[in-house]
Design a protein around this motif. Sequence first.
Motif, PDB file in Angstrom:
ATOM      1  N   TRP A 199      77.053   7.650   8.301  1.00 22.85           N
ATOM      2  CA  TRP A 199      77.468   9.121   8.983  1.00 22.85           C
ATOM      3  C   TRP A 199      76.791   8.936  10.245  1.00 22.85           C
ATOM      4  O   TRP A 199      76.933   9.859  11.065  1.00 22.85           O
ATOM      5  CB  TRP A 199      76.192  10.006   8.287  1.00 22.85           C
ATOM      6  CG  TRP A 199      76.618  10.351   6.861  1.00 22.85           C
ATOM      7  CD1 TRP A 199      75.717  10.021   5.820  1.00 22.85           C
ATOM      8  CD2 TRP A 199      77.805  10.985   6.294  1.00 22.85           C
ATOM      9  NE1 TRP A 199      76.341  10.193   4.572  1.00 22.85           N
ATOM     10  CE2 TRP A 199      77.497  10.806   4.878  1.00 22.85           C
ATOM     11  CE3 TRP A 199      78.845  11.678   6.689  1.00 22.85           C
ATOM     12  CZ2 TRP A 199      78.464  11.195   4.017  1.00 22.85           C
ATOM     13  CZ3 TRP A 199      79.582  12.061   5.840  1.00 22.85           C
ATOM     14  CH2 TRP A 199      79.622  12.211   4.464  1.00 22.85           C
ATOM     15  N   LEU A 200      76.558   7.595  10.669  1.00 26.74           N
ATOM     16  CA  LEU A 200      75.888   7.422  12.071  1.00 26.74           C
ATOM     17  C   LEU A 200      76.989   6.394  12.853  1.00 26.74           C
ATOM     18  O   LEU A 200      77.740   5.609  12.381  1.00 26.74           O
ATOM     19  CB  LEU A 200      74.628   6.791  12.083  1.00 26.74           C
ATOM     20  CG  LEU A 200      73.789   7.373  11.464  1.00 26.74           C
ATOM     21  CD1 LEU A 200      72.268   6.712  11.039  1.00 26.74           C
ATOM     22  CD2 LEU A 200      73.263   8.894  12.133  1.00 26.74           C
ATOM     23  N   ASP A 201      76.953   6.377  14.209  1.00 27.66           N
ATOM     24  CA  ASP A 201      77.670   5.483  14.983  1.00 27.66           C
ATOM     25  C   ASP A 201      76.593   4.363  15.267  1.00 27.66           C
ATOM     26  O   ASP A 201      75.686   4.684  16.105  1.00 27.66           O
ATOM     27  CB  ASP A 201      78.022   6.084  16.217  1.00 27.66           C
ATOM     28  CG  ASP A 201      79.336   7.139  16.097  1.00 27.66           C
ATOM     29  OD1 ASP A 201      79.871   6.786  14.977  1.00 27.66           O
ATOM     30  OD2 ASP A 201      79.236   8.174  16.683  1.00 27.66           O
ATOM     31  N   ILE A 202      76.783   3.339  14.686  1.00 25.21           N
ATOM     32  CA  ILE A 202      75.802   2.009  15.036  1.00 25.21           C
ATOM     33  C   ILE A 202      76.582   1.000  15.984  1.00 25.21           C
ATOM     34  O   ILE A 202      77.631   0.556  15.602  1.00 25.21           O
ATOM     35  CB  ILE A 202      75.406   1.334  13.815  1.00 25.21           C
ATOM     36  CG1 ILE A 202      74.669   2.466  13.018  1.00 25.21           C
ATOM     37  CG2 ILE A 202      74.692   0.151  14.068  1.00 25.21           C
ATOM     38  CD1 ILE A 202      74.171   1.663  11.648  1.00 25.21           C
ATOM     39  N   ILE A 203      75.924   0.981  17.180  1.00 23.44           N
ATOM     40  CA  ILE A 203      76.669   0.285  18.251  1.00 23.44           C
ATOM     41  C   ILE A 203      75.942  -1.224  18.358  1.00 23.44           C
ATOM     42  O   ILE A 203      74.703  -1.152  18.652  1.00 23.44           O
ATOM     43  CB  ILE A 203      76.910   0.888  19.357  1.00 23.44           C
ATOM     44  CG1 ILE A 203      77.628   2.118  19.463  1.00 23.44           C
ATOM     45  CG2 ILE A 203      77.527  -0.032  20.635  1.00 23.44           C
ATOM     46  CD1 ILE A 203      76.773   3.410  19.325  1.00 23.44           C
ATOM     47  N   ARG A 204      76.656  -2.354  18.077  1.00 24.68           N
ATOM     48  CA  ARG A 204      75.774  -3.488  18.169  1.00 24.68           C
ATOM     49  C   ARG A 204      76.223  -4.350  19.444  1.00 24.68           C
ATOM     50  O   ARG A 204      77.375  -4.379  19.771  1.00 24.68           O
ATOM     51  CB  ARG A 204      76.199  -4.390  16.714  1.00 24.68           C
ATOM     52  CG  ARG A 204      75.691  -3.574  15.580  1.00 24.68           C
ATOM     53  CD  ARG A 204      76.069  -4.541  14.518  1.00 24.68           C
ATOM     54  NE  ARG A 204      75.500  -5.323  14.318  1.00 24.68           N
ATOM     55  CZ  ARG A 204      75.665  -6.233  13.044  1.00 24.68           C
ATOM     56  NH1 ARG A 204      76.164  -5.794  11.992  1.00 24.68           N
ATOM     57  NH2 ARG A 204      74.815  -7.480  12.880  1.00 24.68           N
ATOM     58  N   TYR A 205      75.138  -4.949  20.110  1.00 25.10           N
ATOM     59  CA  TYR A 205      75.503  -5.736  21.206  1.00 25.10           C
ATOM     60  C   TYR A 205      74.845  -7.096  20.850  1.00 25.10           C
ATOM     61  O   TYR A 205      73.718  -7.219  20.282  1.00 25.10           O
ATOM     62  CB  TYR A 205      74.713  -5.305  22.482  1.00 25.10           C
ATOM     63  CG  TYR A 205      74.941  -3.763  22.652  1.00 25.10           C
ATOM     64  CD1 TYR A 205      75.999  -3.507  23.586  1.00 25.10           C
ATOM     65  CD2 TYR A 205      74.282  -2.813  22.229  1.00 25.10           C
ATOM     66  CE1 TYR A 205      76.268  -2.029  23.676  1.00 25.10           C
ATOM     67  CE2 TYR A 205      74.512  -1.473  22.634  1.00 25.10           C
ATOM     68  CZ  TYR A 205      75.430  -1.266  23.254  1.00 25.10           C
ATOM     69  OH  TYR A 205      75.746   0.229  23.701  1.00 25.10           O
ATOM     70  N   LYS A 206      75.963  -8.086  21.294  1.00 24.33           N
ATOM     71  CA  LYS A 206      75.200  -9.612  20.890  1.00 24.33           C
ATOM     72  C   LYS A 206      74.795 -10.000  22.052  1.00 24.33           C
ATOM     73  O   LYS A 206      74.414  -9.463  23.053  1.00 24.33           O
ATOM     74  CB  LYS A 206      76.517 -10.248  20.619  1.00 24.33           C
ATOM     75  CG  LYS A 206      77.324 -10.020  19.307  1.00 24.33           C
ATOM     76  CD  LYS A 206      76.350 -10.159  18.221  1.00 24.33           C
ATOM     77  CE  LYS A 206      77.319  -9.785  16.845  1.00 24.33           C
ATOM     78  NZ  LYS A 206      76.309  -9.892  15.746  1.00 24.33           N
ATOM     79  N   ARG A 207      74.184 -11.224  21.996  1.00 27.17           N
ATOM     80  CA  ARG A 207      73.332 -11.897  23.104  1.00 27.17           C
ATOM     81  C   ARG A 207      73.828 -11.537  24.578  1.00 27.17           C
ATOM     82  O   ARG A 207      72.846 -10.958  25.223  1.00 27.17           O
ATOM     83  CB  ARG A 207      73.500 -13.406  22.959  1.00 27.17           C
ATOM     84  CG  ARG A 207      72.423 -14.311  23.623  1.00 27.17           C
ATOM     85  CD  ARG A 207      72.323 -15.552  23.361  1.00 27.17           C
ATOM     86  NE  ARG A 207      71.666 -16.504  24.157  1.00 27.17           N
ATOM     87  CZ  ARG A 207      70.147 -16.378  24.373  1.00 27.17           C
ATOM     88  NH1 ARG A 207      69.771 -15.628  23.492  1.00 27.17           N
ATOM     89  NH2 ARG A 207      69.558 -16.909  25.108  1.00 27.17           N
ATOM     90  N   LYS A 208      74.908 -11.810  24.941  1.00 30.86           N
ATOM     91  CA  LYS A 208      75.121 -11.683  26.465  1.00 30.86           C
ATOM     92  C   LYS A 208      75.083 -10.075  26.898  1.00 30.86           C
ATOM     93  O   LYS A 208      74.369  -9.659  27.883  1.00 30.86           O
ATOM     94  CB  LYS A 208      76.578 -12.068  26.870  1.00 30.86           C
ATOM     95  CG  LYS A 208      76.953 -12.311  28.123  1.00 30.86           C
ATOM     96  CD  LYS A 208      78.092 -12.818  28.457  1.00 30.86           C
ATOM     97  CE  LYS A 208      78.302 -12.959  29.910  1.00 30.86           C
ATOM     98  NZ  LYS A 208      79.581 -13.454  30.253  1.00 30.86           N
ATOM     99  N   MET A 209      75.514  -9.233  26.120  1.00 27.80           N
ATOM    100  CA  MET A 209      75.601  -7.850  26.379  1.00 27.80           C
ATOM    101  C   MET A 209      74.054  -7.348  26.269  1.00 27.80           C
ATOM    102  O   MET A 209      73.411  -6.527  26.916  1.00 27.80           O
ATOM    103  CB  MET A 209      76.407  -7.304  25.476  1.00 27.80           C
ATOM    104  CG  MET A 209      76.315  -5.580  25.972  1.00 27.80           C
ATOM    105  SD  MET A 209      76.813  -5.137  27.597  1.00 27.80           S
ATOM    106  CE  MET A 209      78.459  -5.129  27.715  1.00 27.80           C
ATOM    107  N   GLY A 210      73.383  -7.913  25.308  1.00 28.13           N
ATOM    108  CA  GLY A 210      71.874  -7.580  25.115  1.00 28.13           C
ATOM    109  C   GLY A 210      71.184  -7.777  26.281  1.00 28.13           C
ATOM    110  O   GLY A 210      69.988  -6.924  26.627  1.00 28.13           O
TER     111      GLY A 210
END
Length: 82
Positions: free
Chosen positions: A62-73
């Motif tokens: 029910w949620l929007d889970i946005i994942r950022y990998k190493r560089k974007m983090g």
Amino acid sequence: MERVLNNRTRFVTIVLEDIFQSQNASAVVRTCECLGLQDIHIIETMSSWTTNKLVLRGSNKWLDIIRYKRKMGIILRTVFKP
């Protein structure tokens, strides 16, 4: 159900970084769903986020889970420095 989904908020968001224990992150996801928060941002610079389905109990769908990998983090951490 539509009324509940339409009342979710994007004015408050959660950011999790380098989650080592999947049950803790999954509990945060479940709590966000209960509180009506829509977005969760997960920054994975040193460890990857894994789910704990026993704790999640489907709340993540029910949620929007946005994942950022190493560089974007690293970029996000620099921009949102406390």
